[in-house]
Design an enzyme around this catalytic site. Structure first.
Site, short mmCIF file in Angstrom:
data_model
loop_
_atom_site.label_atom_id
_atom_site.label_comp_id
_atom_site.label_asym_id
_atom_site.label_seq_id
_atom_site.Cartn_x
_atom_site.Cartn_y
_atom_site.Cartn_z
N CYS C 150 0.83 -1.21 0.00
CA CYS C 150 0.00 0.00 0.00
C CYS C 150 0.87 1.26 0.00
O CYS C 150 0.62 2.19 -0.78
CB CYS C 150 -0.95 -0.02 1.19
SG CYS C 150 -0.17 -0.37 2.78
N TYR C 151 1.88 1.31 0.85
CA TYR C 151 2.76 2.49 0.85
C TYR C 151 3.49 2.64 -0.49
O TYR C 151 3.53 3.75 -1.04
CB TYR C 151 3.79 2.40 1.98
CG TYR C 151 3.27 2.68 3.37
CD1 TYR C 151 2.70 3.90 3.69
CD2 TYR C 151 3.40 1.73 4.38
CE1 TYR C 151 2.25 4.17 4.98
CE2 TYR C 151 2.95 1.99 5.67
CZ TYR C 151 2.39 3.21 5.98
OH TYR C 151 1.96 3.47 7.25
#
Lengths: 346, 346, 346, 346
Positions: C150-151
């Site tokens: 996600c990051y």
């Protein structure tokens, strides 16, 4: 001259809040701090907000540690899971003030205890809600104190004046919202931040919550007759606070003025309970971190009901602050020592 | 013997927080409280958490009221919008301690002031961040104090040790998250609860935030050379708290041990700043409502950067607590009087 | 004609989000749903928001169940803890599209994998971030997809245009805030609502976060040289969303106009990425529950840095939405099928 | 073949939610969007989550614009402040379907309207709560629809089955918690994020809330006799959602089985209302962003009361989703078109 205090259950939310308050109490020296699974750990890693105690190490919860070995403790606070206080308390001497922040010694009726907690009743101790009629007298000089549950604190204070003044029918309907710290620090999936933020949900609906018999006990004592209680607790997306909306059918002939007068009288001299000016309603933010209780009451003529609403901080007035207030009374100290009515807001 | 204190801007968040702290300060008597649009209103309706002051009525913010008419004030706190302090302060006598919680007297460079605030520079007062090198000496006995901005407080404390020790290149990159109270109490659509809950968003990106020149001023003083600052503030879904993530390229030869040593040395005797044990990181919840600063620092060898992170309560250490701490120093009181390092958590 | 889909890890947050999206996908039939400790339970008790699947019962996560026994699955999504996908994937046939939402097949460098995950590298699959240069081509017709972290999704999209256009020095400094669902559904004390509400805190500081090598991989590919990354993730008090503040020193001669042009060009034809109009900044609330990416960029001349900021929903574009988008491409469907750019706000 | 739709009040929360849903409705073409103070602004700056409509510009709210000038609108939604719909609606032709999301046409009793809204009653339109007895029939083919209030939606659905089945005494006691979007987008100090995060507070206590007569109207119709309602709304720290706790004294002879059966029967064929399995309770998070209603009911024998609890999204089923569902019925479309029962969680 300080009283020396031990805290069992110092790693939990109730224990942590008590330590926060004890650190600001001028007449207290903090002695042993104990935990179970956390024994041996630094408090700084478990309660990082309690900076002055960061280097303290938790000891195991044993009667010896709590008694105080070399230097005896004058007061022992038990912030233990329900059902565990009694066994520890029995081993502490009669001269030690034992303040039980768990449920074990709150209920007068052994059958109620057994029905709601499923174990043998440990007995009944003086009840730590000084604002109730006769509440202070029961605590003065006592060596044993049963701290009320957080919901019963909020509910009993909101509704007892209607009952002592004979204004309400003995059937109360209560819906309360609590911050998540009321559910404790044990990691359970439904208490994850991801689950609770943005969500309101009820639990223990239909009479199942363990605080129900305690409310019935307090309100019935105020009413002088058996009061039934329909209690619905809800979990709110905030760390702290209880907002209790308490209603009861008004007795015939009740007026708004009579209701107001009864509440003004009930709280006129109370240091921690504030009946708000008419038109202003409680908010949990206003009592955040304080021992204050905000109360407001209305008479809804169309519905024929009295609606009394209170806001408390469940960890302070609802648990650790109430415990400290009761300790002060038991020891003959000024009741407000180490406690504040000023909330941390916004 | 008490000092008598007036507060201008008592209806806002900074003023309310200051009053919360003043109520717990043993050497203070609270005098006049003023507001502008709220003059004439009960404080109980504006700041319902400040129960002991509920019946106080706000007066208009004039020099006469702040001077104290019948009974002069020893200290006047100005919690006014940026650009409004100077005009009021000029009318207060030289013997009154004036503590400006606004921005008017923070910047040494008039051109910076004019570029970022668009008005004429009012002058520079002793700067209320005692933990900076030479900070305390500047405040002792002073009659004028410029309280730092909330972000510069968090950022300067996190990063100055790296600069005083010569460990960092003069180019800092800072991203900070602030609770919404930092944006004040004026009702604006983007600050509605519906908008901020569940959302993170940046603002003032690219050097536009007014706190940037103040950070540059503090860090440059520590470094002994001009430090550039890339500062990105973000609004976080919480009422209080600042978490400042501050990084700078490490100078050649820097080691993790050298970084740790510099920070240990910088904060060894500070009553409010705590360098956490290695491996533990700051959290704004731990300093909620307190004057404490949590700091941790790491050296990321792969990226060649020092990362220093601080957590403060923007209203306490970031504004009102810092103001009170500075007042204590200026008056010769114990610096910690009326202040705590204990957060309200959870 | 529908593709038949199985989901391993259907009781977690990533699996639940994927099911939410699959239910709205017109070309998908939902086949087997598996869990480990939750096998045998009704989905309605585990994911009460997925009403249409309430009566489905979780099966154990085995290769047989995922292959589809009587009726084979065309696609298998693996929403399993890091390190568990590879063993399952090996047992699935070469004709099944396997979409790994875990980390196992993201990194090209086996040494990176071993350093950050501590186990043997399972190999590298086509990377499911179609917006990167060459990203779509790598996915078309593929039978194996590694869904990005996600990051790295938020960071790579925010910063790659600066690198492909040669505008930035190869040293990125990134601070990102994530909602708590990014930490998963396993009950851990620091993820309790009581702990996270009202608090911002960093973790994995100093290069320790496992998403760091993935960012380095993506940005280095865009730059054509090794980019170092200083990455600090923070936990924000919200269930969903990532706000990534990404900065890099500008190369000599860079102008604001050149930066703007590079970003406009990078995202001109992207269905899910929106470069906001100048002056408007991303907010995680705006992309809540959607596959949209909001990006804005500024050039801070005084600090000499490019600041690019992105907002995504970590569970949607950051995990399950990205996975579905990649599946659409791999299967030759319209890339946007079953996905939306419309957030749920406020 | 699409119906062409105009939305008056497109910059507010109700209007924004309606647009979110309309964008996913396959049979709708979005025509004019109007605002008052925001006319002339881009929707992208006012509703940044509605990416596909970002470049739309708001027009003034006039009858001409809403009628549709060159290309007439088939449906006009009015998301206007209470008391403003009637004047606009009167100017729209009888062939246009007018869906009033305000309160103007909900109440049958003109005296109730005047007592609670203080203006002249505009008349009564078919009521957009199809799940009530006879609800669908009233909407089929109608050209005017009064969308229910958010609280009456949650409360009426929770409690009407107890009244239609003759199980409850005609005195309901209701406490409901609402997310802040229910209070609208107008910036008021008590709705600031700083004020609402971490706080629960009541308002409109004692019968004063304008939704009370609407609840009385619905429950009385179900009961066949006048039902009194004690209604206490509370503001909860979340953007969306209503949790309504509704209780009524059980009639003599009522059993838990009879209560369950009545609720099962009431909702057996409802596409959006789900009676949860016994033991599972509603949570607002589960219906976030969806048109679903979660209901659960219990019979508390000790207190002699039925407790019915519902959870809805106040903006979806409570406003815009309910409006769209009613439009579908009025137009003869499938009732569920463009609507979902799947919540966005966590």
């Amino acid at each position: 001259m300080s009283v020396r205090v031990a805290v069992a259950g110092a790693s939990g939310y109730a224990g942590g809040e008590l330590l926060r308050l004890l650190l600001a109490h001028p007449g207290v020296e903090i002695g042993a701090l104990t935990g179970n699974s956390n024994a041996g750990q630094r408090l700084g890693s478990l309660q990082p907000h309690l900076a002055p105690l960061a280097e303290r190490v938790l000891e195991p919860t044993t009667a010896e540690v709590l008694a105080g070995q070399d230097r005896p403790h004058d007061v022992v606070f038990l912030a233990l899971p329900h059902g565990q206080s009694a066994a520890v308390a029995e081993q502490l001497g009669p001269d030690v003030l034992v303040v039980d922040m768990g449920a074990d010694h709150r209920l007068a009726d052994a059958a109620d205890w057994e029905a709601f907690y499923g174990s043998q009743h440990a007995g009944t101790w003086p009840y730590g809600l000084p604002e109730l009629p006769g509440g202070r007298a029961a605590l003065e000089g006592s060596k044993r104190i049963a701290v009320p549950g957080c919901y019963p604190t909020a509910v009993s204070l909101a509704l007892f004046p209607a009952y002592t003044a004979g204004l309400a029918e003995p059937e109360a309907v209560i819906v309360a919202a609590s911050g998540t710290s009321g559910a404790g620090k044990a990691a359970k999936p439904h208490l994850l931040g991801s689950e609770v933020m943005g969500s309101m949900s009820p639990y223990g609906v239909g009479g199942g919550h363990r605080h129900t018999p305690e409310m019935i006990q307090n309100l019935s004592a105020a009413a002088g007759e058996r009061v039934t209680v329909s209690f619905t607790p809800t979990l709110a997306p905030m760390p702290r606070g209880i907002l209790a909306t308490c209603t009861a059918k008004a007795r015939p002939g009740v007026t708004a003025a009579a209701v107001r007068t009864a509440y003004e009288k009930a709280f006129a001299d109370e240091p921690f309970v504030r009946l708000l000016p008419e038109g202003q309603w409680p908010a949990t933010a206003s009592v955040y971190g304080s021992n204050a209780v905000q109360v407001q009451v209305a008479y809804d003529q169309a519905a024929g009901r009295i609606i009394a609403i209170s806001a408390i901080d469940n960890l302070t007035k609802g648990t650790a602050g109430g415990a400290l207030q009761s300790m002060n009374i038991a020891l003959g100290l000024d009741e407000s020592t180490g406690l504040t009515t000023i909330g941390v807001a916004p």
